[in-house]
Design a protein around this motif. Structure first.
Motif, PDB file in Angstrom:
ATOM      1  N   ILE A 126       5.805  53.802  24.542  1.00 15.38           N
ATOM      2  CA  ILE A 126       7.011  53.047  24.212  1.00 15.38           C
ATOM      3  C   ILE A 126       7.969  54.020  23.533  1.00 15.38           C
ATOM      4  CG2 ILE A 126       8.020  51.217  22.825  1.00 15.38           C
ATOM      5  CD1 ILE A 126       5.380  49.734  23.016  1.00 15.38           C
ATOM      6  N   SER A 127       9.134  54.205  24.134  1.00 14.67           N
ATOM      7  CA  SER A 127      10.125  55.091  23.533  1.00 14.67           C
ATOM      8  C   SER A 127      11.478  54.395  23.551  1.00 14.67           C
ATOM      9  CB  SER A 127      10.200  56.412  24.301  1.00 14.67           C
ATOM     10  OG  SER A 127      10.609  56.191  25.624  1.00 14.67           O
ATOM     11  N   PRO A 128      12.358  54.760  22.643  1.00 11.16           N
ATOM     12  CA  PRO A 128      13.681  54.125  22.620  1.00 11.16           C
ATOM     13  C   PRO A 128      14.513  54.569  23.812  1.00 11.16           C
ATOM     14  CG  PRO A 128      13.577  55.893  21.029  1.00 11.16           C
ATOM     15  CD  PRO A 128      12.194  55.725  21.574  1.00 11.16           C
ATOM     16  N   TYR A 129      15.475  53.751  24.192  1.00  4.72           N
ATOM     17  CA  TYR A 129      16.376  54.076  25.294  1.00  4.72           C
ATOM     18  C   TYR A 129      17.266  55.231  24.878  1.00  4.72           C
ATOM     19  CZ  TYR A 129      20.057  53.725  28.721  1.00  4.72           C
ATOM     20  OH  TYR A 129      20.965  54.016  29.694  1.00  4.72           O
ATOM     21  N   GLN A 130      17.397  56.220  25.766  1.00  6.69           N
ATOM     22  CA  GLN A 130      18.270  57.351  25.502  1.00  6.69           C
ATOM     23  C   GLN A 130      19.387  57.362  26.533  1.00  6.69           C
ATOM     24  OE1 GLN A 130      15.886  60.868  25.376  1.00  6.69           O
ATOM     25  NE2 GLN A 130      14.942  60.316  23.455  1.00  6.69           N
ATOM     26  N   LEU A 131      20.604  57.489  26.052  1.00  9.99           N
ATOM     27  CA  LEU A 131      21.768  57.495  26.921  1.00  9.99           C
ATOM     28  C   LEU A 131      21.836  58.767  27.746  1.00  9.99           C
ATOM     29  CD1 LEU A 131      24.499  56.257  24.432  1.00  9.99           C
ATOM     30  CD2 LEU A 131      23.510  54.980  26.298  1.00  9.99           C
ATOM     31  N   ASP A 132      22.399  58.663  28.965  1.00  5.29           N
ATOM     32  CA  ASP A 132      22.723  59.843  29.751  1.00  5.29           C
ATOM     33  C   ASP A 132      23.952  60.482  29.109  1.00  5.29           C
ATOM     34  OD1 ASP A 132      20.705  59.059  31.414  1.00  5.29           O
ATOM     35  OD2 ASP A 132      22.027  58.298  32.979  1.00  5.29           O
ATOM     36  N   ILE A 133      23.886  61.782  28.880  1.00  3.75           N
ATOM     37  CA  ILE A 133      24.966  62.459  28.180  1.00  3.75           C
ATOM     38  C   ILE A 133      25.589  63.520  29.082  1.00  3.75           C
ATOM     39  CG2 ILE A 133      25.600  63.761  26.122  1.00  3.75           C
ATOM     40  CD1 ILE A 133      23.051  62.640  24.823  1.00  3.75           C
ATOM     41  N   PRO A 134      26.660  63.169  29.811  1.00  5.88           N
ATOM     42  CA  PRO A 134      27.359  64.204  30.592  1.00  5.88           C
ATOM     43  C   PRO A 134      28.360  64.934  29.702  1.00  5.88           C
ATOM     44  CG  PRO A 134      28.258  62.056  31.105  1.00  5.88           C
ATOM     45  CD  PRO A 134      27.146  61.839  30.119  1.00  5.88           C
ATOM     46  N   GLN A 135      28.383  66.255  29.812  1.00  3.58           N
ATOM     47  CA  GLN A 135      29.310  67.050  29.018  1.00  3.58           C
ATOM     48  C   GLN A 135      29.963  68.090  29.912  1.00  3.58           C
ATOM     49  OE1 GLN A 135      26.865  68.680  25.935  1.00  3.58           O
ATOM     50  NE2 GLN A 135      27.084  66.895  24.639  1.00  3.58           N
ATOM     51  N   GLY A 136      31.258  68.229  29.806  1.00  9.15           N
ATOM     52  CA  GLY A 136      31.959  69.281  30.522  1.00  9.15           C
ATOM     53  C   GLY A 136      32.776  68.779  31.681  1.00  9.15           C
ATOM     54  N   ASN A 137      33.110  69.717  32.572  1.00  5.62           N
ATOM     55  CA  ASN A 137      33.923  69.444  33.748  1.00  5.62           C
ATOM     56  C   ASN A 137      33.027  69.234  34.956  1.00  5.62           C
ATOM     57  OD1 ASN A 137      35.493  71.725  32.078  1.00  5.62           O
ATOM     58  ND2 ASN A 137      36.959  70.297  32.953  1.00  5.62           N
ATOM     59  N   THR A 138      33.207  68.131  35.657  1.00  2.52           N
ATOM     60  CA  THR A 138      32.483  67.897  36.898  1.00  2.52           C
ATOM     61  C   THR A 138      33.252  68.571  38.029  1.00  2.52           C
ATOM     62  OG1 THR A 138      31.754  65.761  36.074  1.00  2.52           O
ATOM     63  CG2 THR A 138      31.525  66.144  38.415  1.00  2.52           C
ATOM     64  N   VAL A 139      32.579  69.468  38.744  1.00  2.52           N
ATOM     65  CA  VAL A 139      33.192  70.160  39.873  1.00  2.52           C
ATOM     66  C   VAL A 139      32.430  69.745  41.123  1.00  2.52           C
ATOM     67  CG1 VAL A 139      33.732  72.384  40.915  1.00  2.52           C
ATOM     68  CG2 VAL A 139      33.897  72.098  38.446  1.00  2.52           C
ATOM     69  N   SER A 140      33.105  69.045  42.026  1.00  4.73           N
ATOM     70  CA  SER A 140      32.456  68.621  43.261  1.00  4.73           C
ATOM     71  C   SER A 140      32.530  69.742  44.297  1.00  4.73           C
ATOM     72  CB  SER A 140      33.123  67.355  43.798  1.00  4.73           C
ATOM     73  OG  SER A 140      34.441  67.644  44.199  1.00  4.73           O
ATOM     74  N   GLU A 141      31.705  69.616  45.325  1.00  4.04           N
ATOM     75  CA  GLU A 141      31.718  70.614  46.396  1.00  4.04           C
ATOM     76  C   GLU A 141      33.037  70.581  47.154  1.00  4.04           C
ATOM     77  OE1 GLU A 141      28.282  70.355  48.881  1.00  4.04           O
ATOM     78  OE2 GLU A 141      26.912  70.359  47.184  1.00  4.04           O
ATOM     79  N   GLU A 142      33.645  69.398  47.267  1.00  9.60           N
ATOM     80  CA  GLU A 142      34.933  69.285  47.952  1.00  9.60           C
ATOM     81  C   GLU A 142      36.024  70.030  47.186  1.00  9.60           C
ATOM     82  OE1 GLU A 142      33.186  66.351  47.119  1.00  9.60           O
ATOM     83  OE2 GLU A 142      32.196  66.280  49.061  1.00  9.60           O
TER      84      GLU A 142
END
Length: 126
Positions: free
Chosen positions: A24-40
């Protein structure tokens, strides 16, 4: 009474092997940091583009080092459930106001227009 205490101590000792903190563990948020660069957007970046054209396509860089004015870094990091899920970096080098070259880490390099695309031929089914 002794047998009840003995049985109770055996039962409680057996339950101590099941540590609830392990499953049993607490819920951990997804943490995106920075610039998202897509392949397009990466495919739209070409040497010879101006800084303003690159900024229009990719946005403002996350890291703009005052000691390296001709280098922009676009970094992205995603942590899911406390573990590193994605780590990418795009470094752009400028010569004056024009883009000279790019370096990528964790991103697929775009295919040049002169290179033929890979063709996969599936066997004919009857």
């Amino acid at each position: 009474m002794r047998s009840l205490i003995l049985a109770l101590s055996v039962v409680l000792t057996g339950c101590s092997a099941l540590n609830p903190a392990e499953w049993i563990s607490p819920y951990q948020l997804d943490i995106p940091q920075g610039n998202t660069v897509s392949e397009e957007s990466l495919a739209r970046i070409k040497p010879g583009m101006t800084r303003s054209q690159v900024r229009f396509v990719l946005g403002t860089p996350l890291l703009n080092d005052p000691f390296h004015a001709d280098r922009w870094d676009y970094a992205f990091r995603l942590v899911r459930d406390g573990k590193l899920a994605e780590n990418t970096r795009l470094t752009l080098y400028f010569n004056g106001d024009t883009l000279a070259r790019t370096e990528t880490y964790g991103l697929a390099k775009p295919q040049a227009a002169s290179e033929p695309a890979a063709v996969v031929v599936a066997p004919a089914t009857q």
